[in-house]
Design a protein around this motif. Sequence first.
Motif, mmCIF file in Angstrom:
data_model
loop_
_atom_site.group_PDB
_atom_site.id
_atom_site.type_symbol
_atom_site.label_atom_id
_atom_site.label_comp_id
_atom_site.label_asym_id
_atom_site.label_seq_id
_atom_site.Cartn_x
_atom_site.Cartn_y
_atom_site.Cartn_z
ATOM 1 N N ALA A 69 0.814 -1.215 0.000
ATOM 2 C CA ALA A 69 0.000 0.000 0.000
ATOM 3 C C ALA A 69 0.849 1.268 0.000
ATOM 4 O O ALA A 69 0.382 2.332 -0.405
ATOM 5 N N VAL A 202 -6.723 7.343 4.910
ATOM 6 C CA VAL A 202 -6.422 7.131 3.485
ATOM 7 C C VAL A 202 -5.771 5.770 3.284
ATOM 8 O O VAL A 202 -6.117 5.026 2.355
ATOM 9 N N LEU A 203 -4.823 5.444 4.140
ATOM 10 C CA LEU A 203 -4.159 4.137 4.053
ATOM 11 C C LEU A 203 -5.155 3.010 4.260
ATOM 12 O O LEU A 203 -5.129 1.993 3.542
ATOM 13 N N GLU A 205 -8.376 2.904 3.609
ATOM 14 C CA GLU A 205 -9.219 2.719 2.419
ATOM 15 C C GLU A 205 -8.446 2.032 1.304
ATOM 16 O O GLU A 205 -8.999 1.189 0.587
ATOM 17 N N LYS A 206 -7.177 2.369 1.152
ATOM 18 C CA LYS A 206 -6.363 1.715 0.125
ATOM 19 C C LYS A 206 -6.141 0.245 0.458
ATOM 20 O O LYS A 206 -6.233 -0.629 -0.407
ATOM 21 N N ALA A 209 -9.236 -1.826 -0.219
ATOM 22 C CA ALA A 209 -9.392 -2.130 -1.642
ATOM 23 C C ALA A 209 -8.380 -3.164 -2.101
ATOM 24 O O ALA A 209 -8.729 -4.132 -2.799
ATOM 25 N N LEU A 210 -7.118 -2.997 -1.729
ATOM 26 C CA LEU A 210 -6.071 -3.931 -2.155
ATOM 27 C C LEU A 210 -6.382 -5.366 -1.730
ATOM 28 O O LEU A 210 -6.104 -6.316 -2.467
ATOM 29 N N GLY A 214 -8.382 -5.203 -5.270
ATOM 30 C CA GLY A 214 -8.137 -3.820 -5.677
ATOM 31 C C GLY A 214 -9.402 -3.029 -5.913
ATOM 32 O O GLY A 214 -9.380 -1.953 -6.515
ATOM 33 N N ASP A 216 -12.729 -0.824 -4.934
ATOM 34 C CA ASP A 216 -13.336 0.059 -3.941
ATOM 35 C C ASP A 216 -14.845 -0.148 -3.878
ATOM 36 O O ASP A 216 -15.471 0.136 -2.869
ATOM 37 N N LEU A 222 -9.613 -0.212 -8.552
ATOM 38 C CA LEU A 222 -8.660 0.886 -8.536
ATOM 39 C C LEU A 222 -7.220 0.402 -8.674
ATOM 40 O O LEU A 222 -6.372 1.097 -9.238
ATOM 41 N N TYR A 223 -6.945 -0.783 -8.116
ATOM 42 C CA TYR A 223 -5.585 -1.298 -8.057
ATOM 43 C C TYR A 223 -5.552 -2.745 -8.539
ATOM 44 O O TYR A 223 -6.589 -3.406 -8.649
ATOM 45 N N GLY A 225 -5.126 -5.693 -7.131
ATOM 46 C CA GLY A 225 -5.140 -6.185 -5.764
ATOM 47 C C GLY A 225 -5.042 -7.691 -5.658
ATOM 48 O O GLY A 225 -4.693 -8.399 -6.604
#
Length: 362
Positions: A69, A202-203, A205-206, A209-210, A214, A216, A222-223, A225
């Motif tokens: 992340a 912020v971390l 939420e990332k 998702a990951l 990935g 959201d 988004l990623y 993941g």
Amino acid sequence: MIKFLDLKKINNRFRADIDARIAAVLDRGWYLQGQENDVFCKNFATYCGTKYALGVANGLEALTLIIRAHGFCSGDEIIVPANTYIATILSITENGCTPVLVEPDICTYNIDPARIEAAITPRTKAIMVVHLYGQAMQMEHVWELAAKYRLKVFEDCAQAHGAAYQGRRAGNLSDAAGFSFYPGKNLGAMGDAGAITTNDAVLYEKLKALANYGSDYKYHNLYRGVNSRLDELQAAVLDVKLCHLEQDNESRREIARYYRNHITNPLITLPEVYDEAAHVWHVFPVRTEERNRFQTFLSQHGVETLIHYPTPPHKQPAFNEWNDKDYPITEEIHRTIISLPISPVMTQQEIEQLVEIVNAYQ
């Protein structure tokens, strides 16, 4: 036989509550990312003193996702204890980063704060501390170095559920922390499970998702993941056991206190403690020169032991490029260390019997 860890006996204490929560999951018919996960993660974050907790598949993936992340690149360096379990190091190499091994303090078994600064280079991005055996790392110097060199700090809390430093629990001493809930941990699931704690919205939420391809939201990625999710059954079990963690940790402290006060054999080196109230004693490690003979002696007298860990990471075939490296303190620990039974279901008779057997060793 004095078992090293009787998981059946540990979990049977909460059998009725566990059965009821599992039945509720089955009745609900929702097995991933549901009510049980939400409840446990909220409760675990509160317990650790953090704003967020994210359930993931296991402890290794918790650490791997934390590093991922942060977007570190190939060749970026992360400082890590030389005597940790290999999973800590695998989380670094899995991200293409370079582990930089630093020797531990032979008294506490945690990374030696005085040795960290010499290992920092222009490529250093983070310090990964490991609260080994249940004793939280003394973090003050780590925080100072992180501020001085603008580094991230991560915690491997796989053995430190409930451990504390300066009144703050493990998991709330860094930018992000990874936990394992492997069945034998102080807070153990009925299989593999893990969690990440952080105060960074912020971390969080990332990471969320990951760990979910990935994504959201459904079908939007988004990623690139992975699939690393804590299932509802394990979350339900963990939430039941979380209610009893403090009491279990206190039981471990009482056993450790008895061992440290009553094991008097000069052939046995006992662990050193800087804050008895903050140690959670995932294992009770001692050192002795003729470890194999000592282990055989205990086995012959009905005491089950384990070795955490017989071979240091830099001597493993998986890291043969390090096999010629010299980490004498780490090697001394791995050559001589052995873990005695310690668990909240041990009887006083077993505790006293174990001490008597250890003191009889010659």
